[in-house]
Design an enzyme around this catalytic site. Sequence first.
Site, PDB file in Angstrom:
ATOM      1  N   SER A 168      -9.520  24.829 -78.774  1.00 20.21           N
ATOM      2  CA  SER A 168     -10.689  24.971 -77.902  1.00 20.21           C
ATOM      3  C   SER A 168     -11.818  25.588 -78.726  1.00 20.21           C
ATOM      4  O   SER A 168     -12.229  25.012 -79.731  1.00 20.21           O
ATOM      5  CB  SER A 168     -10.334  25.817 -76.677  1.00 20.21           C
ATOM      6  OG  SER A 168     -11.429  25.875 -75.776  1.00 20.21           O
ATOM      7  N   THR A 169     -12.303  26.760 -78.362  1.00 22.21           N
ATOM      8  CA  THR A 169     -13.400  27.394 -79.074  1.00 22.21           C
ATOM      9  C   THR A 169     -13.053  27.592 -80.543  1.00 22.21           C
ATOM     10  O   THR A 169     -12.016  28.146 -80.873  1.00 22.21           O
ATOM     11  CB  THR A 169     -13.716  28.770 -78.456  1.00 22.21           C
ATOM     12  OG1 THR A 169     -13.847  28.620 -77.052  1.00 22.21           O
ATOM     13  CG2 THR A 169     -14.994  29.345 -79.036  1.00 22.21           C
ATOM     14  N   HIS A 195     -10.981  20.989 -76.360  1.00 17.60           N
ATOM     15  CA  HIS A 195     -11.854  21.267 -75.228  1.00 17.60           C
ATOM     16  C   HIS A 195     -13.303  21.141 -75.671  1.00 17.60           C
ATOM     17  O   HIS A 195     -13.765  21.881 -76.540  1.00 17.60           O
ATOM     18  CB  HIS A 195     -11.625  22.693 -74.702  1.00 17.60           C
ATOM     19  CG  HIS A 195     -10.255  22.928 -74.172  1.00 17.60           C
ATOM     20  ND1 HIS A 195      -9.745  24.195 -73.959  1.00 17.60           N
ATOM     21  CD2 HIS A 195      -9.272  22.067 -73.810  1.00 17.60           C
ATOM     22  CE1 HIS A 195      -8.518  24.098 -73.485  1.00 17.60           C
ATOM     23  NE2 HIS A 195      -8.214  22.821 -73.386  1.00 17.60           N
ATOM     24  N   MET A 285     -10.319  29.887 -76.317  1.00 27.94           N
ATOM     25  CA  MET A 285     -10.431  30.820 -75.205  1.00 27.94           C
ATOM     26  C   MET A 285      -9.426  30.443 -74.114  1.00 27.94           C
ATOM     27  O   MET A 285      -9.168  29.272 -73.872  1.00 27.94           O
ATOM     28  CB  MET A 285     -11.860  30.754 -74.650  1.00 27.94           C
ATOM     29  CG  MET A 285     -12.235  31.884 -73.728  1.00 27.94           C
ATOM     30  SD  MET A 285     -12.590  33.405 -74.631  1.00 27.94           S
ATOM     31  CE  MET A 285     -13.980  32.913 -75.640  1.00 27.94           C
ATOM     32  N   ASP A 288      -4.653  27.876 -72.173  1.00 23.50           N
ATOM     33  CA  ASP A 288      -4.192  26.494 -72.135  1.00 23.50           C
ATOM     34  C   ASP A 288      -3.309  26.195 -73.344  1.00 23.50           C
ATOM     35  O   ASP A 288      -3.594  26.615 -74.461  1.00 23.50           O
ATOM     36  CB  ASP A 288      -5.390  25.533 -72.123  1.00 23.50           C
ATOM     37  CG  ASP A 288      -4.954  24.081 -72.013  1.00 23.50           C
ATOM     38  OD1 ASP A 288      -3.945  23.821 -71.320  1.00 23.50           O
ATOM     39  OD2 ASP A 288      -5.610  23.211 -72.613  1.00 23.50           O
TER      40      ASP A 288
END
Length: 349
Positions: A168-169, A195, A285, A288
């Site tokens: 993600s991030t 993401h 973040m 998940d």
Amino acid sequence: MLVEDSRVVRELLTHIVGRDARLEVVAAVASGEEALAQLACARPDVISMDIRLPGIDGLETTRRIMAEHPTPIVVVADSVEDSSLRISMNALRAGALSVVEKPVATTHAGYDAVADEICTQLRIMAEVPVIRRRPIGTQWAVRGASPAALAPFPSQAGRPTVLAIAASTGGPPALARVLGGLPETFPLPVLLVQHMGAAFMEGFASWLNGVVPMPVALARDGERMEPGRVYVAPGDRHLELGSGGFLRILDTAPVGGQRPAATVLFRSVARQAGAGGIGVLLTGMGEDGAQGLLDMRRAGAATTAEHESTAVVYGMPAAAVRLSAASAVLPLERIAGHVLRAAMPETSP
């Protein structure tokens, strides 16, 4: 700090940020030169960065900020133009943390969602510690590069058949680092969840295709996966491994607030590949992927989480570590080698 050359968009961003009591605009400038000049005195906690700027562009401005005054940067990009997408992806590689869609007008149908996402990203990224750094090099991302010789990986219960990886991030440069360390002849198909806003996914896949040895493309429903290819979950759709090696693209409900969700991918690999799966969870973040990685480990798969020392945001990997979902916890630069060893286990004489 807002960096945006269009006066109209700059005022719109100022209005958007002003709606959130937790955010305050300390400077709004029209060029990269102005941003660099005001950085030391304005001392922003986070920067909203346009990509197309007069003079030095947003990519070069990002590079200079990360080298001289490391500050969390959120790229605000026009998702329609291919050239903007490529520059945005390279800005992430140079140290920016995330990319969000540029607002159009208050009367636009998707305005509220875009405005909320901008504020959310700015709030979150303002809390991310960043360090002075040079942009990630290209020595690990050249097509046809040969990996260093590696010792065999200890035998698994099942022959490796698929690699599932998610982030993600901070994910784009991390994914480029890991996949860039794998050869063009990597023997497994790679299923990938990142993401990112739906509008950016095609551009992300295209960018990744240009910086890693294996070919990369968005996954298509019903497609049969092939070794040595990377299949990226499309925007706002889950990616699953179905029976017989066929891929499934689903618009079912978000899981843990995410679609695509890493947990959905990992759980499907646990079901279909069992001990033949390899799972990797990188920076991001939230949580998940942790539960899905645990399912993979329980099925006998080799599972890895990124170590806190290299993760831009130690949320998703930390959740996996808490659940004991990762059989290995490694810094980013060691993950590609570990994956190669897992993909080439010892064979019985």
